[in-house]
Design a protein around this motif. Structure first.
Motif, PDB file in Angstrom:
ATOM      1  N   SER A   1      17.216   4.173 -13.130  1.00  0.00           N
ATOM      2  CA  SER A   1      17.099   4.319 -14.574  1.00  0.00           C
ATOM      3  C   SER A   1      18.152   5.274 -15.123  1.00  0.00           C
ATOM      4  CB  SER A   1      15.699   4.809 -14.931  1.00  0.00           C
ATOM      5  OG  SER A   1      15.557   4.945 -16.316  1.00  0.00           O
ATOM      6  N   ILE A   2      18.404   6.346 -14.416  1.00  0.00           N
ATOM      7  CA  ILE A   2      19.442   7.291 -14.842  1.00  0.00           C
ATOM      8  C   ILE A   2      20.817   6.634 -14.767  1.00  0.00           C
ATOM      9  CG2 ILE A   2      20.633   9.432 -14.176  1.00  0.00           C
ATOM     10  CD1 ILE A   2      17.876  10.544 -13.424  1.00  0.00           C
ATOM     11  N   GLN A   3      21.029   5.855 -13.725  1.00  0.00           N
ATOM     12  CA  GLN A   3      22.304   5.185 -13.552  1.00  0.00           C
ATOM     13  C   GLN A   3      22.575   4.183 -14.680  1.00  0.00           C
ATOM     14  OE1 GLN A   3      22.477   2.812 -10.013  1.00  0.00           O
ATOM     15  NE2 GLN A   3      24.710   2.888  -9.903  1.00  0.00           N
ATOM     16  N   LYS A   4      21.522   3.541 -15.172  1.00  0.00           N
ATOM     17  CA  LYS A   4      21.673   2.563 -16.254  1.00  0.00           C
ATOM     18  C   LYS A   4      21.579   3.206 -17.634  1.00  0.00           C
ATOM     19  CE  LYS A   4      20.712  -1.319 -13.633  1.00  0.00           C
ATOM     20  NZ  LYS A   4      21.255  -2.620 -13.666  1.00  0.00           N
ATOM     21  N   GLY A   5      21.497   4.495 -17.701  1.00  0.00           N
ATOM     22  CA  GLY A   5      21.456   5.202 -18.975  1.00  0.00           C
ATOM     23  C   GLY A   5      20.117   5.099 -19.683  1.00  0.00           C
ATOM     24  N   GLY A   6      19.047   4.931 -18.948  1.00  0.00           N
ATOM     25  CA  GLY A   6      17.717   4.841 -19.543  1.00  0.00           C
ATOM     26  C   GLY A   6      17.331   3.446 -19.965  1.00  0.00           C
ATOM     27  N   ASN A   7      18.182   2.472 -19.754  1.00  0.00           N
ATOM     28  CA  ASN A   7      17.898   1.088 -20.138  1.00  0.00           C
ATOM     29  C   ASN A   7      17.657   0.225 -18.898  1.00  0.00           C
ATOM     30  OD1 ASN A   7      18.218   1.600 -22.877  1.00  0.00           O
ATOM     31  ND2 ASN A   7      20.447   1.432 -22.682  1.00  0.00           N
ATOM     32  N   ALA A   8      16.663   0.579 -18.131  1.00  0.00           N
ATOM     33  CA  ALA A   8      16.355  -0.177 -16.919  1.00  0.00           C
ATOM     34  C   ALA A   8      15.661  -1.484 -17.289  1.00  0.00           C
ATOM     35  CB  ALA A   8      15.464   0.648 -16.000  1.00  0.00           C
ATOM     36  N   SER A   9      15.722  -2.422 -16.403  1.00  0.00           N
ATOM     37  CA  SER A   9      15.154  -3.745 -16.683  1.00  0.00           C
ATOM     38  C   SER A   9      13.642  -3.734 -16.512  1.00  0.00           C
ATOM     39  CB  SER A   9      15.785  -4.776 -15.752  1.00  0.00           C
ATOM     40  OG  SER A   9      15.392  -4.518 -14.419  1.00  0.00           O
ATOM     41  N   VAL A  10      13.058  -4.873 -16.822  1.00  0.00           N
ATOM     42  CA  VAL A  10      11.614  -5.045 -16.701  1.00  0.00           C
ATOM     43  C   VAL A  10      11.198  -4.969 -15.236  1.00  0.00           C
ATOM     44  CG1 VAL A  10       9.737  -6.691 -17.084  1.00  0.00           C
ATOM     45  CG2 VAL A  10      11.520  -6.425 -18.791  1.00  0.00           C
ATOM     46  N   TYR A  11      12.101  -5.345 -14.347  1.00  0.00           N
ATOM     47  CA  TYR A  11      11.791  -5.317 -12.922  1.00  0.00           C
ATOM     48  C   TYR A  11      11.559  -3.902 -12.422  1.00  0.00           C
ATOM     49  CZ  TYR A  11      13.355 -10.125 -13.147  1.00  0.00           C
ATOM     50  OH  TYR A  11      13.489 -11.443 -13.479  1.00  0.00           O
ATOM     51  N   ILE A  12      12.279  -2.968 -12.961  1.00  0.00           N
ATOM     52  CA  ILE A  12      12.093  -1.565 -12.575  1.00  0.00           C
ATOM     53  C   ILE A  12      10.724  -1.078 -13.054  1.00  0.00           C
ATOM     54  CG2 ILE A  12      12.981   0.786 -12.822  1.00  0.00           C
ATOM     55  CD1 ILE A  12      14.762  -0.992 -11.162  1.00  0.00           C
ATOM     56  N   GLY A  13      10.340  -1.461 -14.255  1.00  0.00           N
ATOM     57  CA  GLY A  13       9.021  -1.091 -14.780  1.00  0.00           C
ATOM     58  C   GLY A  13       7.891  -1.709 -13.984  1.00  0.00           C
ATOM     59  N   SER A  14       8.058  -2.963 -13.590  1.00  0.00           N
ATOM     60  CA  SER A  14       7.007  -3.609 -12.799  1.00  0.00           C
ATOM     61  C   SER A  14       6.948  -3.017 -11.391  1.00  0.00           C
ATOM     62  CB  SER A  14       7.222  -5.121 -12.740  1.00  0.00           C
ATOM     63  OG  SER A  14       8.451  -5.413 -12.134  1.00  0.00           O
ATOM     64  N   ALA A  15       8.099  -2.602 -10.865  1.00  0.00           N
ATOM     65  CA  ALA A  15       8.094  -1.925  -9.571  1.00  0.00           C
ATOM     66  C   ALA A  15       7.384  -0.569  -9.686  1.00  0.00           C
ATOM     67  CB  ALA A  15       9.516  -1.741  -9.063  1.00  0.00           C
ATOM     68  N   GLY A  16       7.534   0.100 -10.822  1.00  0.00           N
ATOM     69  CA  GLY A  16       6.817   1.353 -11.051  1.00  0.00           C
ATOM     70  C   GLY A  16       5.323   1.147 -11.131  1.00  0.00           C
ATOM     71  N   LEU A  17       4.914   0.072 -11.768  1.00  0.00           N
ATOM     72  CA  LEU A  17       3.491  -0.253 -11.831  1.00  0.00           C
ATOM     73  C   LEU A  17       2.954  -0.568 -10.442  1.00  0.00           C
ATOM     74  CD1 LEU A  17       1.078  -0.621 -13.691  1.00  0.00           C
ATOM     75  CD2 LEU A  17       1.736  -3.013 -13.955  1.00  0.00           C
TER      76      LEU A  17
ATOM     77  N   VAL B   1       5.866   6.139   0.692  1.00  0.00           N
ATOM     78  CA  VAL B   1       6.593   4.980   0.178  1.00  0.00           C
ATOM     79  C   VAL B   1       6.568   4.978  -1.348  1.00  0.00           C
ATOM     80  CG1 VAL B   1       6.493   2.454  -0.013  1.00  0.00           C
ATOM     81  CG2 VAL B   1       6.337   3.540   2.219  1.00  0.00           C
ATOM     82  N   SER B   2       5.432   5.331  -1.925  1.00  0.00           N
ATOM     83  CA  SER B   2       5.315   5.396  -3.374  1.00  0.00           C
ATOM     84  C   SER B   2       6.231   6.476  -3.961  1.00  0.00           C
ATOM     85  CB  SER B   2       3.867   5.660  -3.779  1.00  0.00           C
ATOM     86  OG  SER B   2       3.728   5.734  -5.157  1.00  0.00           O
ATOM     87  N   VAL B   3       6.318   7.609  -3.298  1.00  0.00           N
ATOM     88  CA  VAL B   3       7.203   8.683  -3.760  1.00  0.00           C
ATOM     89  C   VAL B   3       8.666   8.251  -3.667  1.00  0.00           C
ATOM     90  CG1 VAL B   3       8.064  10.997  -3.188  1.00  0.00           C
ATOM     91  CG2 VAL B   3       5.619  10.568  -3.264  1.00  0.00           C
ATOM     92  N   LEU B   4       9.029   7.635  -2.555  1.00  0.00           N
ATOM     93  CA  LEU B   4      10.413   7.185  -2.386  1.00  0.00           C
ATOM     94  C   LEU B   4      10.766   6.092  -3.385  1.00  0.00           C
ATOM     95  CD1 LEU B   4      10.752   7.162   1.504  1.00  0.00           C
ATOM     96  CD2 LEU B   4      11.693   8.805  -0.122  1.00  0.00           C
ATOM     97  N   ALA B   5       9.828   5.205  -3.675  1.00  0.00           N
ATOM     98  CA  ALA B   5      10.058   4.166  -4.680  1.00  0.00           C
ATOM     99  C   ALA B   5      10.255   4.803  -6.052  1.00  0.00           C
ATOM    100  CB  ALA B   5       8.890   3.190  -4.712  1.00  0.00           C
ATOM    101  N   GLY B   6       9.476   5.816  -6.355  1.00  0.00           N
ATOM    102  CA  GLY B   6       9.627   6.517  -7.630  1.00  0.00           C
ATOM    103  C   GLY B   6      10.975   7.182  -7.766  1.00  0.00           C
ATOM    104  N   ILE B   7      11.420   7.830  -6.705  1.00  0.00           N
ATOM    105  CA  ILE B   7      12.730   8.476  -6.731  1.00  0.00           C
ATOM    106  C   ILE B   7      13.825   7.435  -6.925  1.00  0.00           C
ATOM    107  CG2 ILE B   7      14.405   9.744  -5.307  1.00  0.00           C
ATOM    108  CD1 ILE B   7      11.975  11.242  -4.111  1.00  0.00           C
ATOM    109  N   GLY B   8      13.702   6.315  -6.234  1.00  0.00           N
ATOM    110  CA  GLY B   8      14.689   5.253  -6.377  1.00  0.00           C
ATOM    111  C   GLY B   8      14.715   4.663  -7.773  1.00  0.00           C
ATOM    112  N   MET B   9      13.536   4.467  -8.371  1.00  0.00           N
ATOM    113  CA  MET B   9      13.475   3.905  -9.720  1.00  0.00           C
ATOM    114  C   MET B   9      14.023   4.878 -10.767  1.00  0.00           C
ATOM    115  SD  MET B   9      10.027   1.691  -9.688  1.00  0.00           S
ATOM    116  CE  MET B   9       9.106   2.757  -8.621  1.00  0.00           C
ATOM    117  N   VAL B  10      13.754   6.149 -10.588  1.00  0.00           N
ATOM    118  CA  VAL B  10      14.305   7.144 -11.513  1.00  0.00           C
ATOM    119  C   VAL B  10      15.821   7.184 -11.385  1.00  0.00           C
ATOM    120  CG1 VAL B  10      14.437   9.626 -11.965  1.00  0.00           C
ATOM    121  CG2 VAL B  10      12.222   8.537 -11.687  1.00  0.00           C
ATOM    122  N   ALA B  11      16.332   7.112 -10.157  1.00  0.00           N
ATOM    123  CA  ALA B  11      17.779   7.114  -9.955  1.00  0.00           C
ATOM    124  C   ALA B  11      18.421   5.881 -10.600  1.00  0.00           C
ATOM    125  CB  ALA B  11      18.098   7.163  -8.464  1.00  0.00           C
TER     126      ALA B  11
END
Length: 105
Positions: free
Chosen positions: A41-57, A29-39
């Protein structure tokens, strides 16, 4: 009703560890969440929101918990397949998350 095979052997009353299965599931689940968050972030051009960062944490903490569960399940009297897989996968995932956060700082 199924008929039992004549040549089926069971050497011990061991079963697969439930904690080992949980550890492996949490690591995946952690690996899949990481892949989703990277995708995302790439989709937003590297400007992902704070929610993506907190999901990574959260995924980093999930990986750490998965590693602890996997290591404690190695001490059980059961088959070692799932505890070893869970421990290795969560250890690699945790190391990957730590590298990502170190690069970010």
């Amino acid at each position: 009703m199924r008929r039992k095979k004549k040549n089926s052997y069971k050497f011990a009353g061991k079963k697969h560890s439930k904690r080992g299965k949980i550890s492996l599931t949490l690591a995946l689940v952690s690996v899949l969440a990481g892949i989703g968050m990277v995708a995302l972030s790439i989709q937003k051009g590297g400007n992902a929101s704070v929610y993506i960062g907190s999901a990574g944490l959260f995924a980093l903490l999930l990986s750490a918990v998965s590693l602890m569960i996997g290591l404690t399940s190695l001490k059980e009297e059961s088959y070692k397949l799932f505890p070893v897989l869970g421990s290795v996968c969560s250890g690699i995932t945790l190391a990957g998350w730590l590298v990502i956060y170190m690069i970010g700082f």
